[in-house]
Write a protein that holds these residues in place. Sequence first.
Motif, PDB file in Angstrom:
ATOM      1  N   UNK A 146      53.329   3.194 -86.454  1.00  0.00           N
ATOM      2  CA  UNK A 146      52.782   4.042 -87.520  1.00  0.00           C
ATOM      3  C   UNK A 146      51.947   3.217 -88.489  1.00  0.00           C
ATOM      4  N   UNK A 147      52.431   2.028 -88.799  1.00  0.00           N
ATOM      5  CA  UNK A 147      51.737   1.175 -89.769  1.00  0.00           C
ATOM      6  C   UNK A 147      50.388   0.693 -89.247  1.00  0.00           C
ATOM      7  N   UNK A 148      50.301   0.356 -87.963  1.00  0.00           N
ATOM      8  CA  UNK A 148      49.083  -0.228 -87.409  1.00  0.00           C
ATOM      9  C   UNK A 148      48.172   0.788 -86.716  1.00  0.00           C
ATOM     10  N   UNK A 149      48.571   2.056 -86.721  1.00  0.00           N
ATOM     11  CA  UNK A 149      47.690   3.095 -86.176  1.00  0.00           C
ATOM     12  C   UNK A 149      46.818   3.641 -87.303  1.00  0.00           C
ATOM     13  N   UNK A 150      45.717   4.285 -86.934  1.00  0.00           N
ATOM     14  CA  UNK A 150      44.875   4.914 -87.946  1.00  0.00           C
ATOM     15  C   UNK A 150      44.628   6.373 -87.585  1.00  0.00           C
ATOM     16  N   UNK A 151      44.137   7.136 -88.548  1.00  0.00           N
ATOM     17  CA  UNK A 151      43.955   8.582 -88.367  1.00  0.00           C
ATOM     18  C   UNK A 151      42.894   8.920 -87.336  1.00  0.00           C
ATOM     19  N   UNK A 200      47.130  -1.535 -78.867  1.00  0.00           N
ATOM     20  CA  UNK A 200      47.423  -2.716 -79.695  1.00  0.00           C
ATOM     21  C   UNK A 200      48.557  -2.432 -80.678  1.00  0.00           C
ATOM     22  N   UNK A 201      48.568  -1.220 -81.273  1.00  0.00           N
ATOM     23  CA  UNK A 201      49.640  -0.883 -82.221  1.00  0.00           C
ATOM     24  C   UNK A 201      50.974  -0.717 -81.488  1.00  0.00           C
ATOM     25  N   UNK A 202      50.933  -0.150 -80.271  1.00  0.00           N
ATOM     26  CA  UNK A 202      52.159   0.017 -79.491  1.00  0.00           C
ATOM     27  C   UNK A 202      52.724  -1.344 -79.071  1.00  0.00           C
ATOM     28  N   UNK A 203      51.823  -2.253 -78.683  1.00  0.00           N
ATOM     29  CA  UNK A 203      52.252  -3.605 -78.321  1.00  0.00           C
ATOM     30  C   UNK A 203      52.887  -4.316 -79.512  1.00  0.00           C
ATOM     31  N   UNK A 204      52.251  -4.175 -80.672  1.00  0.00           N
ATOM     32  CA  UNK A 204      52.787  -4.779 -81.889  1.00  0.00           C
ATOM     33  C   UNK A 204      54.173  -4.216 -82.195  1.00  0.00           C
ATOM     34  N   UNK A 205      54.323  -2.910 -81.993  1.00  0.00           N
ATOM     35  CA  UNK A 205      55.611  -2.265 -82.223  1.00  0.00           C
ATOM     36  C   UNK A 205      56.685  -2.779 -81.278  1.00  0.00           C
ATOM     37  N   UNK A 206      56.312  -2.933 -80.000  1.00  0.00           N
ATOM     38  CA  UNK A 206      57.266  -3.458 -79.013  1.00  0.00           C
ATOM     39  C   UNK A 206      57.660  -4.895 -79.333  1.00  0.00           C
ATOM     40  N   UNK A 207      56.678  -5.714 -79.729  1.00  0.00           N
ATOM     41  CA  UNK A 207      56.965  -7.104 -80.101  1.00  0.00           C
ATOM     42  C   UNK A 207      57.952  -7.177 -81.274  1.00  0.00           C
ATOM     43  N   UNK A 208      57.728  -6.317 -82.270  1.00  0.00           N
ATOM     44  CA  UNK A 208      58.617  -6.306 -83.431  1.00  0.00           C
ATOM     45  C   UNK A 208      59.997  -5.758 -83.080  1.00  0.00           C
ATOM     46  N   UNK A 209      60.031  -4.792 -82.140  1.00  0.00           N
ATOM     47  CA  UNK A 209      61.321  -4.274 -81.684  1.00  0.00           C
ATOM     48  C   UNK A 209      62.145  -5.372 -81.050  1.00  0.00           C
ATOM     49  N   UNK A 210      61.505  -6.197 -80.215  1.00  0.00           N
ATOM     50  CA  UNK A 210      62.207  -7.320 -79.594  1.00  0.00           C
ATOM     51  C   UNK A 210      62.524  -8.409 -80.614  1.00  0.00           C
TER      52      UNK A 210
END
Length: 478
Positions: free
Chosen positions: A429-434, A441-451
């Motif tokens: 949500x933070x790295x996506x835009x309207x 890229x935002x989904x990858x960032x989210x997965x990295x932070x999840x791990x």
Amino acid sequence: MEKIQTQPVDINGNHFKRAGFVLVLMVGTFLTIINQTLLVTALPKIMSDLDISASNAQWLITTFMLISGIMIPTSAFLLNTITNRNLFFAAMVSFAIGTVICALSTTFNTLLVGRIIQAIGSGLMIPLMQTLMFLVYPAERRGEAMGLVGIVIAFSPAIAPTVSGWIVDYYNWRYLFYIILPIVVLNLLLAFFYMKNIINLTKPKVDFFSILLSSLGLGSLLYGISVAGNEGWQNMNTWISCVIGIVVIILFSRRQFKLAQAFLELRVFKSRTFTLSTIIVAIIFMTMIGSEILLPIYTQSIKGFSALQSGLILLPGALVLGVISPIAGKLFDKYGVKKMSMIGMFILAVATFPFLLLTKDTATWWIVCLYSLRMLGMGFVMMPLATAGINALSNDLISHGSAINNTVRQVFASLGAAIMVGVMSATVTRYSNDYEGISLSSLLKGLNNGFMSAFILIVIAFILCIFIKSPIYTKKEE
């Protein structure tokens, strides 16, 4: 004569063969636990077939976890009230009836009822197996016993997505239940010959208020965590349910200390070893369940793999865990928990860190190797620690320790999924835009932070391992 003396004894003083007893327990529990994650990859087909929404379909998994979790604390009371043989049959028959209902269901409500009846049996079987396995082996072989328990508890939910993905891709989702049913019936037949009564009943007084508080508190807490996993931590229902659950669990706990015969004996927490080992195993289980949710998201959404291909990527790790669990149990009997846990946690931390750096181009073979290495580390840690914790308890507290151990693990497993998915979702949500919406890229960032959240939890568990001190019964000491 020496051989007979090494065999277990039932409550009537009769020797019996351990192998058949253990086989029936392991198969029964394997079948019940595999159903926790069996429908994960089947939900899209079920949604289409029964014409239901994703939020409704999710309840087929959430409700199973809720009911199973509620039943686990009750098992300690039931094990001292009903013979373990009758309790085993009750659990397996309940699971069989639920499986039949699921297989024949044509509506969502019918399928949900079947899942609830399945979950009642599953919630009883998990602590039942752990308690009986502990009592049927001598003290110096309990690591070996818990290694076998580890195969079932960790291996079955890990292999379920692969089995489910294959069946759903090529057959109707109802075959998930059709295949299980004859194995359940066969196991019940074997149980008539091999299941023996090994627990002397104390028949404690029924405290209905404790049952009510336990069910309401644990149910509310698990529901709140489940909502957090599906809707996010910002959802008001999450916090209301979790707060109610925590308050009621506190009331339940206070009542147990006032009762002459506690419904669930919480004085097991007076053992430092039991408390620490339970917390560490629960944290590790958090990261395992959370990772099993995040990895398929990565392989399907980023790599474009099918459900079956995603399951196959997890399969080698599941096999490694299945192989290493009994080996780790025997090593525990020989070397004790300290060395095992430190080595296992180090392997787990090293294998988890690269998942923080996943990219779209990360090689599939590398992911398979890392995931398998993670499972290797978990195999060295989970069951040896669980064994050390329950080993620290007297025999009359083992059923209570098993119930509490499994309850905490159930709650933390749900919490781990909610935390890791929640971190991923918040990052996306933070790295996506309207304008672009959710980007790769935002989904990858989210997965990295999840791990990353998983890695932090593993570091915390590693630090806690330093303080583990357990009296281990080894062959050397004899």
